[in-house]
Design a protein around this motif. Structure first.
Motif, PDB file in Angstrom:
ATOM      1  N   GLN A  25      -3.162  -9.399   5.792  1.00 50.53           N
ATOM      2  CA  GLN A  25      -4.124  -8.474   5.197  1.00 50.53           C
ATOM      3  C   GLN A  25      -4.405  -8.754   3.727  1.00 50.53           C
ATOM      4  OE1 GLN A  25      -1.892  -4.999   7.230  1.00 50.53           O
ATOM      5  NE2 GLN A  25      -3.966  -4.243   6.998  1.00 50.53           N
ATOM      6  N   GLU A 188       5.498  -1.763  13.705  1.00 51.42           N
ATOM      7  CA  GLU A 188       4.781  -0.957  14.700  1.00 51.42           C
ATOM      8  C   GLU A 188       4.530  -1.679  16.021  1.00 51.42           C
ATOM      9  OE1 GLU A 188       1.212   0.606  13.016  1.00 51.42           O
ATOM     10  OE2 GLU A 188       2.283   1.793  11.515  1.00 51.42           O
ATOM     11  N   GLU A 383      -8.462  -4.643   6.756  1.00 52.01           N
ATOM     12  CA  GLU A 383      -7.962  -3.646   7.703  1.00 52.01           C
ATOM     13  C   GLU A 383      -8.299  -4.075   9.144  1.00 52.01           C
ATOM     14  OE1 GLU A 383      -5.912  -1.199   7.536  1.00 52.01           O
ATOM     15  OE2 GLU A 383      -6.367  -0.181   9.398  1.00 52.01           O
TER      16      GLU A 383
HETATM   17  C1  BGC Z   1      -0.347  -0.929   9.805  1.00 50.48           C
HETATM   18  C2  BGC Z   1      -1.123  -1.566   8.681  1.00 50.48           C
HETATM   19  C3  BGC Z   1      -2.501  -0.917   8.589  1.00 50.48           C
HETATM   20  C4  BGC Z   1      -2.322   0.557   8.322  1.00 50.48           C
HETATM   21  C5  BGC Z   1      -3.635   1.327   8.169  1.00 50.48           C
HETATM   22  C6  BGC Z   1      -0.469   0.577   9.868  1.00 50.48           C
HETATM   23  O1  BGC Z   1      -0.454   1.001  11.174  1.00 50.48           O
HETATM   24  O2  BGC Z   1       1.000  -1.316   9.765  1.00 50.48           O
HETATM   25  O3  BGC Z   1      -1.195  -2.931   8.899  1.00 50.48           O
HETATM   26  O4  BGC Z   1      -3.308  -1.503   7.623  1.00 50.48           O
HETATM   27  O5  BGC Z   1      -1.639   1.129   9.393  1.00 50.48           O
HETATM   28  O6  BGC Z   1      -4.365   1.312   9.339  1.00 50.48           O
END
Ligand code: BGC
Length: 420
Positions: A25, A188, A383
């Protein structure tokens, strides 16, 4: 808006105050399964954006031009953090933060199966060095959703040897030189399997309950497998998974909905955690929003009551208190490894941070062992399938010039830290 007074916020001096990012990212120029997928899906994502967000998001008018531009969906240089990391750490330090969570990009370190790139390993060693020089504690994520293309071609996490492949990469970096005490094995896993193997939205865009279930278990196995490998190489290392937990509420509050919440909570919030907790030293919590559950026939769908982020997520600071209380039964320290919002105008971030921290403090006063708070994110970033329009950074990034500007809300977070 509630009074954003911060005088009652007092955290222990040992508290870890940090911000998080992930390699794909922010780094720029990554070559992995995602970067290839972006190339073949950018036009489609741009086309579909009107249907996906047009009628749904209050922010649509502001983002419409960008969201309909295919270039928005190509990570490209991202925030060029690969080159600008030292400058970014100065900013982090200037805010008073003492920790940084980031991920090591597997596809850089092992671009071909079994062939490791020492220059890239050196890069990450320098990154850690730059953090240590500034007295910033590194929290290293070993997998944040992207995979090398060779691993994808071998079936990714569905490959029966996936955990071993992953452990080879991990052992290489832990064994040689990456000097960190805190490790997040996986980011996650349940969101990844859901989006990539059930919803069919992220690469490899599968829609199969069976694959979804198998992959979730494969990732659980990978965590358990790799923790052994890390501990052997680095006794005393502290390991955990960054787990996304949503506050789910029965609305309207009746027997059927309460039962539904129990089942959904068990499956989305507990199934994975129950299976990785024994081999974990801590729980990593990523908390973002509240969801309502309603399975009562003919009952009206609940509408969010709180403010919404630019992505339409309901900002519900009390949710983090409830979620933290729910983690107490695991009897392990908790790090809030992500918490934040997309807020391009920086209108709600300060309020959301302050109110959420108040709720974190309340949970701590009730004996939840919270050791740190990491805001998502340090920088505006890429994102995933939404591209660059959601602005999550404490630091605003101009993606044309790569100029950085600290947001006002970030300064407020700095004040809270200073008081602690
Ligand atoms: C993730 C990130 C993501 C963020 C916002 C999280 O679930 O680990 O990679 O950018 O949420 O959506």
């Amino acid at each position: 808006m509630p009074d954003p007074d911060i005088l009652d916020l007092n955290f222990p001096s040992s508290f870890f105050w940090g911000a998080s990012t992930s390699a794909h990212q922010v780094e720029g120029d990554n070559q992995n399964d995602w970067s290839e997928w972006e190339q073949s899906n950018a036009k489609r994502l741009a086309r579909e954006s009107v249907d996906r967000y047009g009628n749904r998001l209050a922010s649509w008018e502001k983002i419409a031009a960008q969201a309909q531009n295919p270039q928005n969906y190509i990570s490209g240089k991202a925030a060029d953090h690969y080159h600008l990391y030292a400058q970014d750490f100065d900013l982090l330090k200037s805010l008073g933060l003492n920790s940084y969570r980031f991920s090591i990009e597997w596809s850089r370190v092992e671009p071909e199966f079994g062939k490791f790139n020492d220059q890239e390993i050196d890069h990450y060693r320098r990154v850690i060095g730059a953090l240590r020089e500034r007295d910033i504690e590194p929290f290293v994520t070993l997998w944040h959703w992207t995979i090398p293309t060779w691993f994808r071609d071998r079936g990714g996490w569905a490959n029966k040897d996936a955990a071993r492949y992953f452990a080879d990469f991990v052992s290489r970096i832990v064994g040689c030189c990456i000097d960190a005490d805190y490790w997040i094995t996986l980011n996650e896993p349940e969101i990844y399997v859901n989006q990539s193997y059930l919803a069919g939205e992220w690469p490899p865009q599968r829609k199969s309950y069976l694959e979804y279930f198998n992959l979730l278990n494969a990732l659980i196995h990978a965590h358990n497998y790799v923790t052994d490998a890390v501990r052997q190489l680095r006794p005393g290392a502290k390991l955990g998974v960054a787990h996304n937990i949503t506050r789910i509420e029965a609305t309207p509050d009746n027997f059927l909905n309460r039962l539904g919440v129990k089942v959904v909570n068990w499956w989305t919030n507990r199934y994975l955690l129950d299976r990785v907790i024994e081999s974990s030293d801590f729980v990593g919590l990523n908390y973002y929003f509240r969801r309502y559950l309603n399975i009562t026939p003919f009952a009206k769908k609940a509408e969010p009551t709180g403010p919404l982020s630019d992505m339409g997520w309901e900002l519900y600071p009390e949710g983090i208190y409830h979620v933290l209380k729910g983690l107490q039964k695991y009897k392990k320290p908790v790090f809030i490894t992500e918490h934040g919002l997309a807020d391009a105008d920086d209108k709600l971030r300060e309020w959301y941070i302050v109110e959420s921290l108040r709720n974190v403090q309340k949970a701590m006063q009730e004996n939840v062992d919270v050791r740190g708070y990491f805001h998502w994110s340090l920088l505006d970033n890429f994102e995933w399938d939404k591209g660059f329009w959601p602005r999550f950074g404490l630091v605003e990034v101009d993606f044309e010039t790569q100029e950085r500007k600290v947001r006002e809300s970030a300064k407020r977070l700095g004040e809270i830290i200073q008081r602690s």
